[in-house]
Design an enzyme around this catalytic site. Sequence first.
Site, mmCIF file in Angstrom:
data_model
loop_
_atom_site.group_PDB
_atom_site.id
_atom_site.type_symbol
_atom_site.label_atom_id
_atom_site.label_comp_id
_atom_site.label_asym_id
_atom_site.label_seq_id
_atom_site.Cartn_x
_atom_site.Cartn_y
_atom_site.Cartn_z
ATOM 1 N N LYS A 73 38.054 36.298 40.350
ATOM 2 C CA LYS A 73 38.913 36.281 41.534
ATOM 3 C C LYS A 73 38.167 36.010 42.844
ATOM 4 C CE LYS A 73 42.806 39.107 40.063
ATOM 5 N NZ LYS A 73 43.616 40.276 40.345
ATOM 6 N N ASP A 109 48.948 39.237 44.208
ATOM 7 C CA ASP A 109 48.970 40.631 43.714
ATOM 8 C C ASP A 109 49.662 41.551 44.723
ATOM 9 O OD1 ASP A 109 47.683 40.285 41.249
ATOM 10 O OD2 ASP A 109 45.695 40.414 42.157
HETATM 11 P P1 NDP Z 1 38.426 48.422 40.998
HETATM 12 O O1 NDP Z 1 37.394 48.841 40.031
HETATM 13 O O2 NDP Z 1 38.216 47.231 41.853
HETATM 14 O O3 NDP Z 1 38.734 49.665 41.990
HETATM 15 C C1 NDP Z 1 39.026 50.929 41.478
HETATM 16 C C2 NDP Z 1 39.223 51.905 42.638
HETATM 17 O O4 NDP Z 1 39.626 53.163 42.055
HETATM 18 C C3 NDP Z 1 37.972 52.173 43.435
HETATM 19 O O5 NDP Z 1 38.317 52.497 44.765
HETATM 20 C C4 NDP Z 1 37.417 53.413 42.703
HETATM 21 O O6 NDP Z 1 36.555 54.196 43.497
HETATM 22 C C5 NDP Z 1 38.694 54.178 42.462
HETATM 23 N N1 NDP Z 1 38.588 55.165 41.385
HETATM 24 C C6 NDP Z 1 38.315 54.947 40.086
HETATM 25 N N2 NDP Z 1 38.365 56.099 39.388
HETATM 26 C C7 NDP Z 1 38.716 57.058 40.284
HETATM 27 C C8 NDP Z 1 38.938 58.462 40.169
HETATM 28 N N3 NDP Z 1 38.826 59.098 39.004
HETATM 29 N N4 NDP Z 1 39.280 59.141 41.298
HETATM 30 C C9 NDP Z 1 39.385 58.505 42.467
HETATM 31 N N5 NDP Z 1 39.176 57.180 42.649
HETATM 32 C C10 NDP Z 1 38.846 56.473 41.556
HETATM 33 O O7 NDP Z 1 39.782 48.267 40.156
HETATM 34 P P2 NDP Z 1 41.107 47.452 40.530
HETATM 35 O O8 NDP Z 1 41.436 47.681 41.957
HETATM 36 O O9 NDP Z 1 40.990 46.077 40.043
HETATM 37 O O10 NDP Z 1 42.167 48.190 39.596
HETATM 38 C C11 NDP Z 1 42.620 49.505 39.882
HETATM 39 C C12 NDP Z 1 43.813 49.810 38.999
HETATM 40 O O11 NDP Z 1 44.864 48.902 39.312
HETATM 41 C C13 NDP Z 1 43.546 49.652 37.498
HETATM 42 O O12 NDP Z 1 44.187 50.710 36.832
HETATM 43 C C14 NDP Z 1 44.223 48.325 37.154
HETATM 44 O O13 NDP Z 1 44.693 48.285 35.825
HETATM 45 C C15 NDP Z 1 45.399 48.336 38.127
HETATM 46 N N6 NDP Z 1 45.879 47.004 38.470
HETATM 47 C C16 NDP Z 1 47.214 46.765 38.314
HETATM 48 C C17 NDP Z 1 47.740 45.544 38.638
HETATM 49 C C18 NDP Z 1 49.202 45.290 38.419
HETATM 50 O O14 NDP Z 1 49.631 44.131 38.470
HETATM 51 N N7 NDP Z 1 50.009 46.304 38.216
HETATM 52 C C19 NDP Z 1 46.896 44.459 39.198
HETATM 53 C C20 NDP Z 1 45.518 44.843 39.350
HETATM 54 C C21 NDP Z 1 45.034 46.066 38.995
HETATM 55 P P3 NDP Z 1 34.986 54.301 43.116
HETATM 56 O O15 NDP Z 1 34.348 53.128 43.743
HETATM 57 O O16 NDP Z 1 34.590 55.585 43.730
HETATM 58 O O17 NDP Z 1 34.848 54.312 41.617
#
Ligand code: NDP
Length: 288
Positions: A73, A109
């Site tokens: 992306k 998105d």
């Molecule tokens: P990224 O890895 O880019 O970002 C994840 C984010 O979640 C970061 O800010 C991370 O913080 C935080 N995080 C992860 N675990 C935890 C936790 N246990 N507690 C608090 N914060 C947490 O992932 P994406 O943004 O790409 O995806 C995030 C979610 O969105 C996924 O579940 C994915 O499946 C979903 N998604 C859904 C879409 C849809 O069309 N419905 C499209 C794209 C994504 P840190 O840096 O501290 O780990």
Amino acid sequence: MQYTISGTTRFGGLLGSPVAHSLSPAMHNTSFQELGIDCVYLAFDVTAERLKETVSVFRQLNTYGFNLTMPCKKAVIDSLDELSEAARLIGAVNTVVNCGGRLTGHNTDGIGYVESARENGVEICGSEITVLGAGGAAMAAAVQMALDGARRIHIANRRTRSWSAAQHLVDTINKETQCEADLTDLEDSTVLARHIADSSLLTNATSAGMAPDTGVTPVKDPSVFHEGLTVSDVIYNPRQTRLMREASERGCRTFNGMYMLLYQGAAAFRLWTGQDMPVERIKERYFS
Ligand code: NDP
């Protein structure tokens, strides 16, 4: 509708790795068939290292365009001619339109998230919203809501890996849109509770609660859920996360990420074909 691949059929598809699990080929091919559009959509397993040459082939072969998923992306941006405003601010592209060899990158998105919120009765324009997370999904949803007229967005993130991305997200919204944004440590329960109390929408855009870790929730104290708050998750597996269940038990309207997925595809389909995806048919067939 009769559907035949012929000498005039145009193709496009999904680039990324892995892609075999994706719903996008089913959604787009069903829509092409329903509307009698002479196009097909395939999934191509492409790593970031092979992306540049693949994009060059897509450019030359008169494709209508393509989607991108991880890890492509951000990497695709250098191969494109132009970016939409949302793609530029988000810094990532999930949809490319090929117009006679000129490639324009979009990010649908966030549009998908906003559309799914509207379908659940949420008004973004003029609203105060709390967004949890600062990864790709959070960036897309928050930037699109800011572009669509949200009044104030509170970003809450852990002070870990993505803290600098969270700072960048807040700076981008404040500099480039009319919306005001601020950043809170997700562990600061007092400030988080105040922001949620002031918000009409809470968006979990972290992966906390995603299968298999379904016992996890990013909001430790469920007493922050109040009447008038809609709580949404970008996660769609499971369909109801712990966050959604606890919010629902306190009377909040909730929705998951299924329709974000659907509507990001519908927005891409409109960019490629100028036509509306038959979303009711797609919901019935793939999302029920
Ligand atoms: P990224 O890895 O880019 O970002 C994840 C984010 O979640 C970061 O800010 C991370 O913080 C935080 N995080 C992860 N675990 C935890 C936790 N246990 N507690 C608090 N914060 C947490 O992932 P994406 O943004 O790409 O995806 C995030 C979610 O969105 C996924 O579940 C994915 O499946 C979903 N998604 C859904 C879409 C849809 O069309 N419905 C499209 C794209 C994504 P840190 O840096 O501290 O780990």
